[in-house]
Design a protein around this motif. Structure first.
Motif, mmCIF file in Angstrom:
data_model
loop_
_atom_site.group_PDB
_atom_site.id
_atom_site.type_symbol
_atom_site.label_atom_id
_atom_site.label_comp_id
_atom_site.label_asym_id
_atom_site.label_seq_id
_atom_site.Cartn_x
_atom_site.Cartn_y
_atom_site.Cartn_z
ATOM 1 N N LEU A 29 0.828 -1.206 0.000
ATOM 2 C CA LEU A 29 0.000 0.000 0.000
ATOM 3 C C LEU A 29 0.862 1.256 0.000
ATOM 4 O O LEU A 29 0.529 2.240 -0.670
ATOM 5 C CB LEU A 29 -0.935 -0.009 1.221
ATOM 6 N N ARG A 30 1.976 1.210 0.731
ATOM 7 C CA ARG A 30 2.864 2.377 0.740
ATOM 8 C C ARG A 30 3.470 2.590 -0.641
ATOM 9 O O ARG A 30 3.632 3.732 -1.086
ATOM 10 C CB ARG A 30 3.973 2.192 1.788
ATOM 11 N N TYR A 31 3.800 1.500 -1.335
ATOM 12 C CA TYR A 31 4.355 1.624 -2.683
ATOM 13 C C TYR A 31 3.338 2.274 -3.618
ATOM 14 O O TYR A 31 3.676 3.195 -4.370
ATOM 15 C CB TYR A 31 4.746 0.246 -3.222
ATOM 16 N N ALA A 37 -0.216 7.907 -5.554
ATOM 17 C CA ALA A 37 -1.044 8.603 -4.560
ATOM 18 C C ALA A 37 -2.383 7.910 -4.358
ATOM 19 O O ALA A 37 -3.371 8.542 -3.984
ATOM 20 C CB ALA A 37 -1.253 10.065 -4.966
ATOM 21 N N ASP A 38 -2.422 6.611 -4.634
ATOM 22 C CA ASP A 38 -3.668 5.855 -4.517
ATOM 23 C C ASP A 38 -3.311 4.410 -4.215
ATOM 24 O O ASP A 38 -2.592 3.770 -4.986
ATOM 25 C CB ASP A 38 -4.461 5.953 -5.823
ATOM 26 N N ALA A 39 -3.800 3.892 -3.101
ATOM 27 C CA ALA A 39 -3.476 2.527 -2.701
ATOM 28 C C ALA A 39 -4.670 1.597 -2.848
ATOM 29 O O ALA A 39 -4.721 0.544 -2.216
ATOM 30 C CB ALA A 39 -2.974 2.517 -1.254
ATOM 31 N N SER A 40 -5.641 1.957 -3.695
ATOM 32 C CA SER A 40 -6.830 1.127 -3.861
ATOM 33 C C SER A 40 -6.488 -0.131 -4.654
ATOM 34 O O SER A 40 -5.515 -0.178 -5.414
ATOM 35 C CB SER A 40 -7.930 1.898 -4.589
ATOM 36 N N THR A 43 -6.327 0.522 -8.425
ATOM 37 C CA THR A 43 -5.062 1.081 -8.892
ATOM 38 C C THR A 43 -3.994 0.004 -8.977
ATOM 39 O O THR A 43 -3.231 -0.070 -9.948
ATOM 40 C CB THR A 43 -4.598 2.207 -7.956
ATOM 41 N N LEU A 44 -3.930 -0.857 -7.959
ATOM 42 C CA LEU A 44 -2.948 -1.936 -7.964
ATOM 43 C C LEU A 44 -3.186 -2.890 -9.130
ATOM 44 O O LEU A 44 -2.251 -3.327 -9.788
ATOM 45 C CB LEU A 44 -2.993 -2.697 -6.641
ATOM 46 N N ALA A 45 -4.452 -3.208 -9.399
ATOM 47 C CA ALA A 45 -4.777 -4.108 -10.505
ATOM 48 C C ALA A 45 -4.363 -3.498 -11.843
ATOM 49 O O ALA A 45 -3.809 -4.182 -12.710
ATOM 50 C CB ALA A 45 -6.269 -4.425 -10.499
ATOM 51 N N GLY A 109 -8.516 -7.070 3.899
ATOM 52 C CA GLY A 109 -9.361 -8.135 3.376
ATOM 53 C C GLY A 109 -9.601 -8.124 1.884
ATOM 54 O O GLY A 109 -10.292 -9.005 1.362
ATOM 55 N N GLN A 110 -9.055 -7.161 1.145
ATOM 56 C CA GLN A 110 -9.253 -7.137 -0.302
ATOM 57 C C GLN A 110 -8.402 -8.208 -0.980
ATOM 58 O O GLN A 110 -7.300 -8.519 -0.539
ATOM 59 C CB GLN A 110 -8.885 -5.763 -0.860
ATOM 60 N N ARG A 111 -8.928 -8.765 -2.089
ATOM 61 C CA ARG A 111 -8.228 -9.771 -2.887
ATOM 62 C C ARG A 111 -7.997 -9.216 -4.282
ATOM 63 O O ARG A 111 -8.912 -8.724 -4.937
ATOM 64 C CB ARG A 111 -9.054 -11.059 -2.988
ATOM 65 N N LEU A 112 -6.757 -9.310 -4.721
ATOM 66 C CA LEU A 112 -6.396 -8.810 -6.044
ATOM 67 C C LEU A 112 -5.903 -9.979 -6.885
ATOM 68 O O LEU A 112 -4.944 -10.657 -6.530
ATOM 69 C CB LEU A 112 -5.289 -7.753 -5.916
#
Length: 303
Positions: A29-31, A37-40, A43-45, A109-112
């Motif tokens: 999340l920090r990365y 500027a978004d750790a959702s 965004t990661l996906a 608890g989110q799954r990517l």
């Protein structure tokens, strides 16, 4: 491909872990927050999907690296497999053939979903170092003194250390494990120091001389740090720089900590404090590959 029967439990354990998902910590999340500027998870996906982007490549490295939780879950199966280097390559290929995707289990608890590109499942296995199971005598030394999560932590540490095992190094690590206080909070730090020290040392060098040299170097660095601290208290950093005095880049507290660890190791194998090593280091203990004989020789040399 057909794996040897002894590798099948490890294959199943790794496959099950990848299918259930890889636990992630706040680092991910920090990365994301630092780069976008978004750790959702959205965004990661999106980042993960664009593998040509250097940032996506860095994220993939982070998400697909076997972290501490993955290592804990797989260590028992990897130890039982005790793979040779050739078998480890077979295991890599078997996992590569069996797994096409995994999941990142994010904090909260989110799954990517993480579709795997060719070679990524094999790389995951390679990073687990299945061929680096510690020698049976060393694992037995762990189990004699420690249990539960502590024993598991030490076995993982042994798997991921840089040490190339020799009979003498095996004896030395067994002696350290046999002598360290099982209840000491510093036990893991002391074992980690011993493994780093051995990995960096000449495999043919005397253990006593190596410890003695390390402790002497730490004492010298501590003196330098103290001397610089005294100068700094009586002058200013700018004046000292103008006079050609350079900061030694030594952290007094860190040096003291390392000296404590060396002392723990000396107490473990010789039953005496580290400052006595200077005298012991001048004597020849011979070529030993038995931990009990090594500990006895340490004690005998100390008088």
């Amino acid at each position: 491909m057909t794996l040897p029967p002894e590798l099948l439990p490890a294959l199943e354990a790794i496959r099950t872990l990848l299918e259930k998902g890889l636990p992630q910590d706040e680092t991910v999340l920090r990365y994301a927050a630092s780069t976008h500027a978004d750790a959702s998870s959205e965004t990661l996906a999106a980042l993960f999907a664009n593998r040509d982007d250097p940032e996506a490549s860095s994220l993939a490295e982070l998400l697909l690296f076997p972290g501490e939780e993955a290592q804990r879950r797989l260590e028992t199966a990897l130890e039982a497999a005790c793979a040779t280097p050739e078998q480890a390559r077979e295991l890599e290929q078997a996992v590569e053939d069996a797994v096409a995707r995994t999941w990142a289990l994010l904090p909260g608890g989110q799954r990517l979903e993480l579709p795997l590109e060719p070679g990524e499942a094999a790389l995951f296995v390679r990073r687990l170092r299945p061929e680096h199971t510690a020698p049976p005598q060393v694992l037995a030394a762990v189990e004699r003194r420690f249990s539960g999560e502590e024993a598991l932590e030490f076995k993982i540490m042994l798997r991921h250390c840089r040490l190339a095992w020799t009979p003498q190094r095996r004896a030395y690590v067994c002696a350290v494990l046999g002598g360290l206080e099982a209840s000491a909070r510093d036990t893991a730090d002391a074992l980690a120091w011993a493994l780093r020290h051995l990995a960096d040392a000449d495999s043919q060098a005397s253990f006593v001389d190596g410890l003695s040299a390390a402790y002497a170097a730490l004492e010298a660095n501590l003196k330098r740090a103290r001397d610089f601290g005294r100068l700094l208290r009586t002058s200013s950093y700018e004046v000292m720089m103008s006079q050609g005095v350079r900061a030694p880049h030594l952290h007094e507290e860190g040096i003291r900590r390392e000296m404590e660890l060396v002392d723990m190791i000396c107490q473990a194998v010789a039953g005496r404090p580290a400052w006595t090593l200077a005298g012991l280091g001048q004597m020849d203990m011979g070529d030993m590959d038995d931990p009990e004989a090594l500990m006895e020789a340490f004690t005998r040399l100390g008088g």
